[in-house]
Design a protein around this motif. Structure first.
Motif, PDB file in Angstrom:
ATOM      1  N   TYR A   3     -11.836  13.270   3.549  1.00 25.35           N
ATOM      2  CA  TYR A   3     -11.574  14.012   4.774  1.00 25.35           C
ATOM      3  C   TYR A   3     -12.864  14.496   5.418  1.00 25.35           C
ATOM      4  CZ  TYR A   3      -7.137  13.971   2.382  1.00 25.35           C
ATOM      5  OH  TYR A   3      -6.022  13.574   1.711  1.00 25.35           O
ATOM      6  N   LEU A   4     -13.881  13.645   5.451  1.00 22.38           N
ATOM      7  CA  LEU A   4     -15.192  14.118   5.852  1.00 22.38           C
ATOM      8  C   LEU A   4     -15.664  13.536   7.177  1.00 22.38           C
ATOM      9  CD1 LEU A   4     -16.935  14.042   2.392  1.00 22.38           C
ATOM     10  CD2 LEU A   4     -15.692  15.895   3.492  1.00 22.38           C
ATOM     11  N   LYS A   5     -14.768  13.071   7.981  1.00 33.27           N
ATOM     12  CA  LYS A   5     -15.146  12.550   9.283  1.00 33.27           C
ATOM     13  C   LYS A   5     -14.318  13.226  10.362  1.00 33.27           C
ATOM     14  CE  LYS A   5     -17.951   9.363   7.658  1.00 33.27           C
ATOM     15  NZ  LYS A   5     -19.375   9.369   7.914  1.00 33.27           N
ATOM     16  N   LYS A   6     -14.942  13.405  11.528  1.00 28.61           N
ATOM     17  CA  LYS A   6     -14.180  13.859  12.669  1.00 28.61           C
ATOM     18  C   LYS A   6     -13.154  12.787  12.979  1.00 28.61           C
ATOM     19  CE  LYS A   6     -14.905  15.272  17.469  1.00 28.61           C
ATOM     20  NZ  LYS A   6     -15.892  15.360  18.539  1.00 28.61           N
ATOM     21  N   CYS A   7     -11.897  13.185  13.131  1.00 32.30           N
ATOM     22  CA  CYS A   7     -10.880  12.154  13.209  1.00 32.30           C
ATOM     23  C   CYS A   7      -9.823  12.480  14.231  1.00 32.30           C
ATOM     24  CB  CYS A   7     -10.230  11.941  11.849  1.00 32.30           C
ATOM     25  SG  CYS A   7      -9.573  13.453  11.154  1.00 32.30           S
ATOM     26  N   ILE A   8      -9.289  11.433  14.816  1.00 34.25           N
ATOM     27  CA  ILE A   8      -8.156  11.566  15.709  1.00 34.25           C
ATOM     28  C   ILE A   8      -6.925  11.115  14.954  1.00 34.25           C
ATOM     29  CG2 ILE A   8      -7.097  10.808  17.862  1.00 34.25           C
ATOM     30  CD1 ILE A   8      -9.864  10.399  18.954  1.00 34.25           C
ATOM     31  N   TYR A 198      -7.198  -3.149  -3.883  1.00 36.60           N
ATOM     32  CA  TYR A 198      -6.704  -4.312  -3.136  1.00 36.60           C
ATOM     33  C   TYR A 198      -7.720  -4.789  -2.103  1.00 36.60           C
ATOM     34  CZ  TYR A 198      -2.353  -3.846  -5.593  1.00 36.60           C
ATOM     35  OH  TYR A 198      -1.428  -3.818  -6.602  1.00 36.60           O
ATOM     36  N   LYS A 199      -8.480  -3.875  -1.553  1.00 37.46           N
ATOM     37  CA  LYS A 199      -9.563  -4.298  -0.658  1.00 37.46           C
ATOM     38  C   LYS A 199     -10.581  -5.152  -1.413  1.00 37.46           C
ATOM     39  CE  LYS A 199     -11.392  -1.663   2.406  1.00 37.46           C
ATOM     40  NZ  LYS A 199     -12.099  -0.582   3.109  1.00 37.46           N
ATOM     41  N   ASP A 200     -10.815  -4.807  -2.675  1.00 37.19           N
ATOM     42  CA  ASP A 200     -11.821  -5.507  -3.466  1.00 37.19           C
ATOM     43  C   ASP A 200     -11.400  -6.922  -3.850  1.00 37.19           C
ATOM     44  OD1 ASP A 200     -13.404  -3.305  -3.270  1.00 37.19           O
ATOM     45  OD2 ASP A 200     -13.159  -2.631  -5.334  1.00 37.19           O
ATOM     46  N   ILE A 201     -10.102  -7.235  -3.836  1.00 35.01           N
ATOM     47  CA  ILE A 201      -9.677  -8.597  -4.171  1.00 35.01           C
ATOM     48  C   ILE A 201      -9.313  -9.387  -2.912  1.00 35.01           C
ATOM     49  CG2 ILE A 201      -8.893  -8.005  -6.492  1.00 35.01           C
ATOM     50  CD1 ILE A 201      -6.011  -8.066  -5.403  1.00 35.01           C
ATOM     51  N   ARG A 202      -9.558  -8.807  -1.756  1.00 38.52           N
ATOM     52  CA  ARG A 202      -9.308  -9.501  -0.495  1.00 38.52           C
ATOM     53  C   ARG A 202     -10.544 -10.329  -0.121  1.00 38.52           C
ATOM     54  NH1 ARG A 202      -6.182  -8.792   4.376  1.00 38.52           N
ATOM     55  NH2 ARG A 202      -7.384  -9.407   6.211  1.00 38.52           N
ATOM     56  N   LEU A 234      -1.856  -3.001   3.321  1.00 40.18           N
ATOM     57  CA  LEU A 234      -2.386  -2.813   4.671  1.00 40.18           C
ATOM     58  C   LEU A 234      -1.482  -1.891   5.485  1.00 40.18           C
ATOM     59  CD1 LEU A 234      -3.526  -6.467   5.510  1.00 40.18           C
ATOM     60  CD2 LEU A 234      -4.940  -4.558   4.714  1.00 40.18           C
ATOM     61  N   CYS A 235      -0.177  -2.051   5.322  1.00 38.01           N
ATOM     62  CA  CYS A 235       0.754  -1.152   6.015  1.00 38.01           C
ATOM     63  C   CYS A 235       0.587   0.282   5.522  1.00 38.01           C
ATOM     64  CB  CYS A 235       2.195  -1.614   5.791  1.00 38.01           C
ATOM     65  SG  CYS A 235       2.603  -3.227   6.467  1.00 38.01           S
ATOM     66  N   ILE A 236       0.458   0.435   4.210  1.00 38.83           N
ATOM     67  CA  ILE A 236       0.304   1.767   3.621  1.00 38.83           C
ATOM     68  C   ILE A 236      -0.969   2.432   4.125  1.00 38.83           C
ATOM     69  CG2 ILE A 236      -0.167   2.975   1.441  1.00 38.83           C
ATOM     70  CD1 ILE A 236       1.730   0.907   0.105  1.00 38.83           C
ATOM     71  N   ALA A 237      -2.072   1.699   4.108  1.00 35.05           N
ATOM     72  CA  ALA A 237      -3.349   2.276   4.537  1.00 35.05           C
ATOM     73  C   ALA A 237      -3.320   2.627   6.016  1.00 35.05           C
ATOM     74  CB  ALA A 237      -4.491   1.306   4.243  1.00 35.05           C
ATOM     75  N   GLY A 245      -5.827  10.761   9.618  1.00 35.55           N
ATOM     76  CA  GLY A 245      -7.049  10.588  10.383  1.00 35.55           C
ATOM     77  C   GLY A 245      -8.267  10.390   9.511  1.00 35.55           C
ATOM     78  N   ASP A 246      -8.052  10.180   8.201  1.00 38.42           N
ATOM     79  CA  ASP A 246      -9.146  10.013   7.247  1.00 38.42           C
ATOM     80  C   ASP A 246      -9.670   8.581   7.333  1.00 38.42           C
ATOM     81  OD1 ASP A 246     -10.847   9.824   5.109  1.00 38.42           O
ATOM     82  OD2 ASP A 246      -9.327  10.206   3.573  1.00 38.42           O
ATOM     83  N   ALA A 247     -10.776   8.414   8.068  1.00 35.72           N
ATOM     84  CA  ALA A 247     -11.344   7.080   8.260  1.00 35.72           C
ATOM     85  C   ALA A 247     -12.256   6.672   7.112  1.00 35.72           C
ATOM     86  CB  ALA A 247     -12.118   7.030   9.575  1.00 35.72           C
ATOM     87  N   VAL A 248     -12.445   7.549   6.132  1.00 38.94           N
ATOM     88  CA  VAL A 248     -13.266   7.216   4.974  1.00 38.94           C
ATOM     89  C   VAL A 248     -12.464   6.395   3.969  1.00 38.94           C
ATOM     90  CG1 VAL A 248     -14.572   8.146   3.031  1.00 38.94           C
ATOM     91  CG2 VAL A 248     -14.707   9.249   5.274  1.00 38.94           C
ATOM     92  N   ASN A 249     -11.219   6.798   3.733  1.00 37.38           N
ATOM     93  CA  ASN A 249     -10.407   6.171   2.689  1.00 37.38           C
ATOM     94  C   ASN A 249      -9.293   5.283   3.220  1.00 37.38           C
ATOM     95  OD1 ASN A 249     -11.567   7.556   0.224  1.00 37.38           O
ATOM     96  ND2 ASN A 249     -11.001   9.333   1.466  1.00 37.38           N
ATOM     97  N   TRP A 250      -8.922   5.450   4.482  1.00 38.05           N
ATOM     98  CA  TRP A 250      -7.846   4.665   5.072  1.00 38.05           C
ATOM     99  C   TRP A 250      -8.354   4.008   6.355  1.00 38.05           C
ATOM    100  CZ3 TRP A 250      -4.727   4.457   1.218  1.00 38.05           C
ATOM    101  CH2 TRP A 250      -4.497   5.567   0.408  1.00 38.05           C
ATOM    102  N   GLU A 251      -7.562   3.154   6.957  1.00 41.66           N
ATOM    103  CA  GLU A 251      -8.044   2.451   8.141  1.00 41.66           C
ATOM    104  C   GLU A 251      -6.884   1.819   8.896  1.00 41.66           C
ATOM    105  OE1 GLU A 251     -10.590  -0.710   6.786  1.00 41.66           O
ATOM    106  OE2 GLU A 251      -9.368  -0.999   4.991  1.00 41.66           O
TER     107      GLU A 251
END
Length: 670
Positions: A3-8, A198-202, A234-237, A245-251
């Motif tokens: 939670y360390l980024k300014k987020c919308i 899962y990102k690491d095996i993509r 991908l749907c979950i993230a 709004g956590d752009a560090v861990n989700w996208e």
């Protein structure tokens, strides 16, 4: 760092209804860059307490960041030792201040804001410290304040008298403001790291490998089931990014879904499917061809999991026309009725897609294959046999001619002997009817209780050491463990997580297995050793390590953590796998109509229905399982419908029947 980024933060709702909510997750300090000026609170020159930014000496639990702040607390110092700083914060939208602390004793922690509209307010955390020498997130509730404040203070050990015989070190980090009153725990980190796995095996073209290789093990090929889970991840993230709004861990992940589905369209067009539209179980990630000696058979359950990943992407990203089109291209050629035989299901189909070479009896995870076959279009030649098969073996689990093993009074369902617990968990997350059927859910509870009882009877020394699942055997090999068949006494943490929707102690059991980063089930992600996940271990040989984490087996860890109420909730999967069981619906049923307007959508307790002219109509509202929950009539241009207050949040279908037409609209309860 969390939670360390300014987020919308925005909420994407089903259909084309999109609500944008702007909230700024203000980072007061994370100590990774030049820190704010902190003035030590001490008792004068005799008080040697100091505040210093240092390397994190305890990269464990919920805090694996590089830098933290150290309060060296003089034993002879004053009670409110800490710091104050001139720092502007805004409490207009976000009301909760979070601070991570690592302390050698339990004592009150207080936060103070000054020089604002309400003057001075000093409060203790609403989540009192409960741990010694472990990172813990403390939350301070300033919801009765608003506006900006220009001075803050943090007192980390406010106890009178101080009562220390020796100096102590207190560490703190990640001071942020958000609108979440829940403290951050390792379970949050575990959820985030599960997605990262899962990102690491993509791979670069969007294809997912069968497993994450550990300890220098060689890479596995791609697997079609892993790609189904990858699409769901991908749907979950995307949903978690929308929520937090956590752009560090989700996208946001629409583009990644497009990339994956387009790659499989290319594979399909290059002849990599059989006559039933199914892909090989294992294949080369770059071109879809056979990878060495790995099996190139067409597994029906593996493809069914891939199909469900496609279906969930289509539902979740329903307003993205490219995703919907890509998914329809892939799903339109898949025919699961070809796996249905009079009393059994084909586990493998041949190249033609017409002949099975291995078979299974119900009940097991192949319920998903039968579910997909049952929900085919009425024009499919296999439609009738699939309806008969479903109605015989799955429509009513209490009367179906299937085995019902009884372990210690807990009756479960089976195709013969006791089953590994991943089987009902797959059914719970993928088959909408399973979750919405009270009989199936009763059996689901029995699986949970039988699993825990077996662990006790099998000598588990701790109540949190259970979970009969599948995956790599620590030390080598593979097993799907079950009651009376777990010779290695393996604990599968992903099974504990998978039962989280019905097991309130899931989080505490996972935290016990984690053991502040020292648990025997801890594995580090090779891409970042500070990122840790829980995986299988032997109770009788805890030093044995697995070489792989299988994507399909680990999936229930991700699914279970996603289903926690503080994350996406228990209805998230059933919301996005639901349209399969509404036979009569087509894409046009969900299109805008110039003759009728329904608002607000989403709604709280009531909705307004407006026609262009005075109209008589019947109104029926159905839940995601197709059960009617409301019916009434209207005889005017505009009608207000007050729905039951106890109606659960989630997706519903509203059907209006006039003398000449029928309209169907998806509505969402907040």
């Amino acid at each position: 760092m969390n939670y360390l980024k300014k987020c919308i933060t925005f909420s994407v709702l089903y259909l084309s209804v999109v609500y944008l909510q702007t909230a700024y997750c203000q980072v007061i300090e994370n100590y990774e860059g030049t820190p704010i000026l902190m003035n030590s609170i001490n008792g004068g020159s005799a008080d040697l307490s100091t505040i210093t930014v240092i390397n994190n000496p305890h990269k464990t639990g919920i805090n694996t960041s590089n830098k933290v702040c150290n309060l060296f607390r003089d034993k002879d110092g004053i009670p409110d030792s800490g710091f104050w700083s001139i720092k502007s914060i805004n409490l207009t939208t976000n009301k909760f201040i979070h601070v991570k602390v690592f302390k050698p004793r339990i004592s009150p922690v207080k936060f103070k804001v000054e020089d604002g509209a309400a003057g001075i307010l000093e409060i203790a955390s609403i989540s009192p410290q409960t741990k010694i020498n472990q990172w813990e997130d403390l939350v301070f509730d300033f919801s009765n304040l608003t506006g900006s404040y220009t001075k803050i203070s943090l007192m980390l050990d406010l106890i009178v008298p101080v009562g220390l015989d020796t100096d102590i070190n207190i560490y703190f980090d990640d001071i942020i403001i958000n609108n979440n009153s829940n403290p951050i725990t390792f379970v949050d980190e575990l959820f985030q790291n599960s997605y990262k796995l899962y990102k690491d095996i993509r791979k670069s073209n969007g294809v997912y490998l069968d497993a994450l290789a550990l300890n220098g093990a060689g890479a596995k090929p791609a697997a079609i089931a892993a790609n189904g889970v990858g699409l769901m991840s991908l749907c979950i993230a995307d949903a978690m990014y929308a929520k937090t709004g956590d752009a560090v861990n989700w996208e946001p992940n629409a583009n990644q879904v497009i990339a994956t589905t387009q790659t499989f369209i290319d594979f399909k067009n290059n002849g990599k499917i059989n006559g039933a539209g199914m892909f090989p179980r294992y294949f080369r990630w770059d071109n879809g061809g056979q990878d060495g000696s790995w099996s190139y058979e067409y597994s029906t359950i593996d493809n069914a999991i891939f199909a469900m990943g496609l279906q969930m992407c289509k539902n979740y990203f329903s307003t993205n026309t490219t995703i919907v089109s890509n998914v329809n291209i892939l799903l339109s050629v898949m025919d699961y009725t070809k796996a249905i035989y009079p009393t059994k299901m084909a586990m493998v189909l041949d190249q033609s897609g017409n002949n099975g070479s291995a078979f299974t009896n119900p009940f097991n995870e192949y319920m998903l294959v039968a579910w997909l076959a049952k929900n085919t279009t009425a024009s499919n030649p296999g439609f009738v046999k699939s309806q008969t098969f479903w109605n015989t073996y799955f429509a009513n689990p209490t009367t179906a001619p299937i085995a019902r093993p009884n372990y210690g009074g807990y009756i479960t369902l089976s195709d013969g002997g006791y089953l590994s617990c991943f089987i009902p968990q797959f059914c719970y997350y993928f088959v909408n009817l399973f979750k919405n059927d009270a009989n199936y859910m009763s059996y689901f509870s029995n699986w949970l209780n039988a699993d825990k009882l077996f662990a006790i009877n099998n000598g588990a020394p701790n109540s949190f050491e259970w979970g009969l699942g599948a995956g790599e055997i620590p030390g080598g090999g593979y097993s799907a463990d079950k009651i009376n068949d777990n010779p290695n006494k393996i604990v599968s943490p992903h099974i504990i997580a998978g039962f989280s929707p019905i097991y309130s102690n899931a989080k505490s059991d996972l935290l016990s297995l984690y053991n502040n980063g020292n648990g025997v089930s801890i594995y580090s992600l090779p891409s970042n050793f500070s990122k840790k996940v829980l995986w299988r271990y032997k109770r009788t040989a805890t030093t044995a390590r697995a070489s792989y984490i299988q994507a399909i087996d680990y999936s229930t860890m991700l699914f279970g953590l996603a289903s926690l109420p503080e994350n996406l909730g228990v209805n998230w999967f059933s919301t996005y796998n639901w349209p399969l069981d509404i036979q009569s619906l087509s894409l046009s049923d969900f299109s805008d109509n110039d003759k009728i307007s329904i608002y607000p959508n989403p709604f709280d307790e009531k909705i307004m229905i407006s026609f262009k002219e005075k109209t008589s109509a019947e109104i029926h509202i159905f839940d995601v399982s197709g059960k009617q929950i409301w019916a009434t009539k209207i005889n005017d241009i505009t009608e207000t419908i007050n729905l039951p207050k106890q109606l659960q949040s989630g997706l519903y279908l509203l059907e209006l029947k006039t003398n000449s037409e029928t309209y169907r609209v998806k509505i969402l309860k907040k």
